[in-house]
Design an enzyme around this catalytic site. Structure first.
Site, PDB file in Angstrom:
ATOM      1  N   LYS A   1      -0.601  54.220  11.989  1.00 29.47           N
ATOM      2  CA  LYS A   1      -0.923  53.306  10.881  1.00 29.47           C
ATOM      3  C   LYS A   1      -2.381  53.461  10.431  1.00 29.47           C
ATOM      4  O   LYS A   1      -3.257  53.739  11.258  1.00 29.47           O
ATOM      5  CB  LYS A   1      -0.704  51.841  11.325  1.00 29.47           C
ATOM      6  CG  LYS A   1       0.609  51.621  12.070  1.00 29.47           C
ATOM      7  CD  LYS A   1       0.888  50.186  12.443  1.00 29.47           C
ATOM      8  CE  LYS A   1       2.112  50.087  13.328  1.00 29.47           C
ATOM      9  NZ  LYS A   1       1.875  50.268  14.763  1.00 29.47           N
TER      10      LYS A   1
ATOM     11  N   HIS B   1      -1.527  49.201   7.765  1.00 30.51           N
ATOM     12  CA  HIS B   1      -1.410  48.290   8.904  1.00 30.51           C
ATOM     13  C   HIS B   1      -1.423  46.808   8.503  1.00 30.51           C
ATOM     14  O   HIS B   1      -0.733  45.992   9.095  1.00 30.51           O
ATOM     15  CB  HIS B   1      -2.540  48.577   9.906  1.00 30.51           C
ATOM     16  CG  HIS B   1      -2.222  48.167  11.293  1.00 30.51           C
ATOM     17  ND1 HIS B   1      -2.610  48.873  12.405  1.00 30.51           N
ATOM     18  CD2 HIS B   1      -1.532  47.108  11.779  1.00 30.51           C
ATOM     19  CE1 HIS B   1      -2.172  48.276  13.492  1.00 30.51           C
ATOM     20  NE2 HIS B   1      -1.519  47.197  13.137  1.00 30.51           N
TER      21      HIS B   1
ATOM     22  N   ASP C   1       5.666  53.986  18.658  1.00 30.91           N
ATOM     23  CA  ASP C   1       4.912  53.299  17.606  1.00 30.91           C
ATOM     24  C   ASP C   1       3.476  53.059  18.053  1.00 30.91           C
ATOM     25  O   ASP C   1       3.215  52.239  18.934  1.00 30.91           O
ATOM     26  CB  ASP C   1       5.572  51.946  17.301  1.00 30.91           C
ATOM     27  CG  ASP C   1       4.834  51.205  16.199  1.00 30.91           C
ATOM     28  OD1 ASP C   1       5.192  51.405  15.026  1.00 30.91           O
ATOM     29  OD2 ASP C   1       3.884  50.456  16.497  1.00 30.91           O
TER      30      ASP C   1
ATOM     31  N   TYR D   1      -5.110  50.887  17.815  1.00 25.56           N
ATOM     32  CA  TYR D   1      -4.743  50.720  19.232  1.00 25.56           C
ATOM     33  C   TYR D   1      -5.616  51.611  20.124  1.00 25.56           C
ATOM     34  O   TYR D   1      -5.629  51.460  21.338  1.00 25.56           O
ATOM     35  CB  TYR D   1      -3.276  51.063  19.505  1.00 25.56           C
ATOM     36  CG  TYR D   1      -2.244  50.273  18.738  1.00 25.56           C
ATOM     37  CD1 TYR D   1      -2.572  49.126  18.018  1.00 25.56           C
ATOM     38  CD2 TYR D   1      -0.907  50.689  18.732  1.00 25.56           C
ATOM     39  CE1 TYR D   1      -1.605  48.427  17.304  1.00 25.56           C
ATOM     40  CE2 TYR D   1       0.066  49.978  18.034  1.00 25.56           C
ATOM     41  CZ  TYR D   1      -0.289  48.868  17.320  1.00 25.56           C
ATOM     42  OH  TYR D   1       0.672  48.184  16.614  1.00 25.56           O
TER      43      TYR D   1
END
Ligand code: A2P
Length: 272
Positions: free
Chosen positions: A74, A107, A44, A49
């Site tokens: 996302k 997200h 994930d 990120y």
């Protein structure tokens, strides 16, 4: 590994490896490679990120078949705000160096989430995504989305851990046939949870670590945890949870630890 079924029939491995905070470069690549080499088949990540490139490198270096890995990323708010929904998706698959993702999520319920949701529906119909869902949506967001959506989200990824179990929202999602993924399933930066006396006692009764008890608790209430770690032994331990189970009394004792206090980012800019 066991799996859950999404509403469109797609199977999703019941534990995923979370990589939020794993730094782009060797840290993220090695953590994902370690996870893939030790039984995780579900990764994930997210555009925000900032480690999609390293995640993609780890997938390549693992030499596993792409079809055997369940990969999530996302769409971030900034792309949504700029109307760059499809571009955001394309940037992610280019960085990941994959032809498709298994699950693509909005997200946050950032303002104007209907349009990007329609874009996700379209990408899904084009076969570029195997399943679509949302993250950090509360009940009222899901209800508002349902009024405009052709496809109900297959997943809602939300914070859930022992001190913030989020049970009411989880129950609602499960009633709607939405699979719930838990971020910060071990309490994230609030490592105090892993020292809780009740959990320590259950762990010693079952000869397991507290983290394993917590992951098992998520599974037994029908939630899909996404534990993260950049430490090899912890990565391995966190999926070694299929040779024991928690009794009803143990589950009740853990449920009673809820303080209803999120540890994650519930910023007013993101939640309205
Ligand atoms: P580290 O990366 O140093 O292992 P969450 O998944 O709830 O967000 O929690 C992740 C945090 O808990 C990370 O800081 C991770 O640190 C730590 N962690 C992950 N697995 C374990 C474990 N089995 N025991 C103790 N701490 C863990």
């Amino acid at each position: 590994m066991e799996s859950y079924k999404l509403s469109n029939g797609v199977s999703i491995p019941c534990i995923g490896f979370g990589v939020c905070n794993a730094k782009e470069g060797l840290e993220a690549k090695n953590a994902v490679l370690c996870a893939l080499q030790n039984g995780y088949m579900h990764i994930d990540t997210a555009m925000i990120y900032n480690n999609e490139f390293s995640v993609g490198q780890a997938i390549k270096e693992s030499h596993l078949n792409r079809e055997d890995i369940f990969l999530t990323t996302k769409l971030w708010n900034e792309d949504i705000n700029k109307g760059l929904n499809r571009e955001g998706f394309e940037r992610s698959i280019n960085l990941l160096n994959v032809a498709y993702v298994d699950l693509y999520l909005l997200h946050w319920p950032t303002e104007g989430y209907i349009e990007p949701w329609k874009c996700l529906e379209q990408l899904y119909l084009e076969g570029k995504i195997k399943a679509i869902g949302v993250s950090n949506f509360r009940k009222h967001h899901l209800e508002a989305l349902a009024k405009h959506a052709s496809i109900i989200p297959m997943v809602n990824q939300i914070e859930s851990n022992v001190y913030f179990n989020n049970q009411e929202l989880i129950d609602y999602c499960l009633q709607q046939g939405i699979v719930v993924q838990a971020w910060s399933p071990l309490g994230g930066h609030n490592t105090a949870q892993l020292k809780n006396d009740v959990l320590v006692d259950i762990a010693s009764q079952l000869n397991k670590s507290v983290a394993q008890i917590v992951i098992r608790w998520h599974l037994q209430r029908g939630v899909l945890p996404l534990p993260k770690s950049v430490t090899k032994q912890r990565i391995i331990d966190n999926i070694d949870v299929f040779d024991f189970s928690l009794s009803k009394d143990m589950m009740d004792a853990i449920n009673a630890l809820n303080k209803n206090k999120p540890v994650g980012l519930y910023d007013k800019d993101y939640i309205f």
